[in-house]
Motif scaffolding. Structure first.
Motif, PDB file in Angstrom:
ATOM      1  N   GLN A   1       0.851  -1.189   0.000  1.00 54.94           N
ATOM      2  CA  GLN A   1       0.000   0.000   0.000  1.00 54.94           C
ATOM      3  C   GLN A   1       0.886   1.238   0.000  1.00 54.94           C
ATOM      4  O   GLN A   1       1.756   1.383   0.831  1.00 54.94           O
ATOM      5  CB  GLN A   1      -0.903   0.004   1.245  1.00 54.94           C
ATOM      6  CG  GLN A   1      -1.941   1.090   1.265  1.00 54.94           C
ATOM      7  CD  GLN A   1      -3.106   0.767   0.354  1.00 54.94           C
ATOM      8  OE1 GLN A   1      -3.231  -0.350  -0.120  1.00 54.94           O
ATOM      9  NE2 GLN A   1      -3.941   1.746   0.105  1.00 54.94           N
ATOM     10  N   VAL A   2       0.645   2.128  -0.946  1.00 49.23           N
ATOM     11  CA  VAL A   2       1.441   3.356  -1.066  1.00 49.23           C
ATOM     12  C   VAL A   2       0.739   4.496  -0.354  1.00 49.23           C
ATOM     13  O   VAL A   2      -0.472   4.680  -0.491  1.00 49.23           O
ATOM     14  CB  VAL A   2       1.662   3.707  -2.543  1.00 49.23           C
ATOM     15  CG1 VAL A   2       2.347   5.053  -2.674  1.00 49.23           C
ATOM     16  CG2 VAL A   2       2.491   2.618  -3.233  1.00 49.23           C
ATOM     17  N   HIS A   3       1.489   5.248   0.419  1.00 47.48           N
ATOM     18  CA  HIS A   3       0.989   6.453   1.058  1.00 47.48           C
ATOM     19  C   HIS A   3       1.964   7.578   0.786  1.00 47.48           C
ATOM     20  O   HIS A   3       3.181   7.366   0.746  1.00 47.48           O
ATOM     21  CB  HIS A   3       0.856   6.267   2.569  1.00 47.48           C
ATOM     22  CG  HIS A   3      -0.115   5.207   2.966  1.00 47.48           C
ATOM     23  ND1 HIS A   3      -1.477   5.410   2.985  1.00 47.48           N
ATOM     24  CD2 HIS A   3       0.081   3.913   3.334  1.00 47.48           C
ATOM     25  CE1 HIS A   3      -2.079   4.301   3.367  1.00 47.48           C
ATOM     26  NE2 HIS A   3      -1.163   3.378   3.574  1.00 47.48           N
ATOM     27  N   LEU A   4       1.441   8.798   0.631  1.00 51.12           N
ATOM     28  CA  LEU A   4       2.293   9.988   0.530  1.00 51.12           C
ATOM     29  C   LEU A   4       2.351  10.644   1.897  1.00 51.12           C
ATOM     30  O   LEU A   4       1.314  10.921   2.505  1.00 51.12           O
ATOM     31  CB  LEU A   4       1.735  10.971  -0.494  1.00 51.12           C
ATOM     32  CG  LEU A   4       1.751  10.517  -1.952  1.00 51.12           C
ATOM     33  CD1 LEU A   4       1.187  11.611  -2.849  1.00 51.12           C
ATOM     34  CD2 LEU A   4       3.153  10.143  -2.386  1.00 51.12           C
ATOM     35  N   VAL A   5       3.548  10.883   2.371  1.00 50.95           N
ATOM     36  CA  VAL A   5       3.755  11.454   3.694  1.00 50.95           C
ATOM     37  C   VAL A   5       4.288  12.868   3.535  1.00 50.95           C
ATOM     38  O   VAL A   5       5.357  13.076   2.956  1.00 50.95           O
ATOM     39  CB  VAL A   5       4.736  10.596   4.506  1.00 50.95           C
ATOM     40  CG1 VAL A   5       4.929  11.197   5.893  1.00 50.95           C
ATOM     41  CG2 VAL A   5       4.228   9.160   4.603  1.00 50.95           C
ATOM     42  N   GLU A   6       3.544  13.826   4.075  1.00 52.02           N
ATOM     43  CA  GLU A   6       3.902  15.243   3.961  1.00 52.02           C
ATOM     44  C   GLU A   6       4.456  15.751   5.280  1.00 52.02           C
ATOM     45  O   GLU A   6       4.111  15.247   6.355  1.00 52.02           O
ATOM     46  CB  GLU A   6       2.670  16.066   3.593  1.00 52.02           C
ATOM     47  CG  GLU A   6       2.005  15.662   2.297  1.00 52.02           C
ATOM     48  CD  GLU A   6       0.555  16.095   2.238  1.00 52.02           C
ATOM     49  OE1 GLU A   6      -0.020  16.065   1.141  1.00 52.02           O
ATOM     50  OE2 GLU A   6       0.011  16.442   3.291  1.00 52.02           O
ATOM     51  N   SER A   7       5.267  16.780   5.192  1.00 47.63           N
ATOM     52  CA  SER A   7       5.758  17.453   6.392  1.00 47.63           C
ATOM     53  C   SER A   7       6.104  18.894   6.044  1.00 47.63           C
ATOM     54  O   SER A   7       6.234  19.239   4.864  1.00 47.63           O
ATOM     55  CB  SER A   7       6.982  16.742   6.966  1.00 47.63           C
ATOM     56  OG  SER A   7       8.040  16.757   6.034  1.00 47.63           O
ATOM     57  N   GLY A   8       6.218  19.729   7.075  1.00 49.86           N
ATOM     58  CA  GLY A   8       6.728  21.074   6.887  1.00 49.86           C
ATOM     59  C   GLY A   8       5.723  22.199   6.999  1.00 49.86           C
ATOM     60  O   GLY A   8       6.101  23.370   6.931  1.00 49.86           O
TER      61      GLY A   8
END
Length: 124
Positions: A1-8
């Motif tokens: 399962q692919v997830h996009l992880v954001e930060s900032g």
């Protein structure tokens, strides 16, 4: 399962800077276009900037003139949005988007993935 992880994301005074980052987790074969979108409550999600795998970029008029810069590190599968001279009207939830090829299913698949969103607030 692919997830996009954001930060900032976060709070920033008008005129200040922030850098958003986004990278996928999971097993991927290839990432094509990557981009950043933003959405205010009650509004449609709109493009901020996107970048091809070869580095060609496209910006919304509202962030042109070098205020925002999108770039990517293909070795790290990471896309960044450098936000300079942030304005109160830049306040939105920012979403990462990427078109990703995986080996899922027969013959694999290519589709768009979205991050969970990160809040950016420009203080006046």
């Amino acid at each position: 399962q692919v997830h996009l992880v954001e930060s900032g994301g976060g709070l920033v005074q008008a005129g200040g800077s922030l850098r958003l980052s986004c990278a996928p987790s999971g097993s991927i074969l290839r990432i094509n276009e990557m981009g950043w979108y933003r959405q205010a409550p009650g509004n449609e999600r709109e493009l901020v900037a996107d970048i091809s795998s070869g580095g060609n970029t496209n910006y919304a008029d509202s962030v042109g003139g070098g205020r925002f810069t999108i770039c990517r590190d293909n070795a790290k599968n990471t896309v960044y949005l450098q936000m300079n001279n942030v304005k109160p009207e830049d306040t939105d939830v920012y979403y990462c988007n990427a078109r990703i090829a995986t080996s899922d299913g027969v013959g694999g698949s290519i589709r768009d993935y979205w991050g969970q969103g990160t809040q950016v607030t420009g203080l006046s």
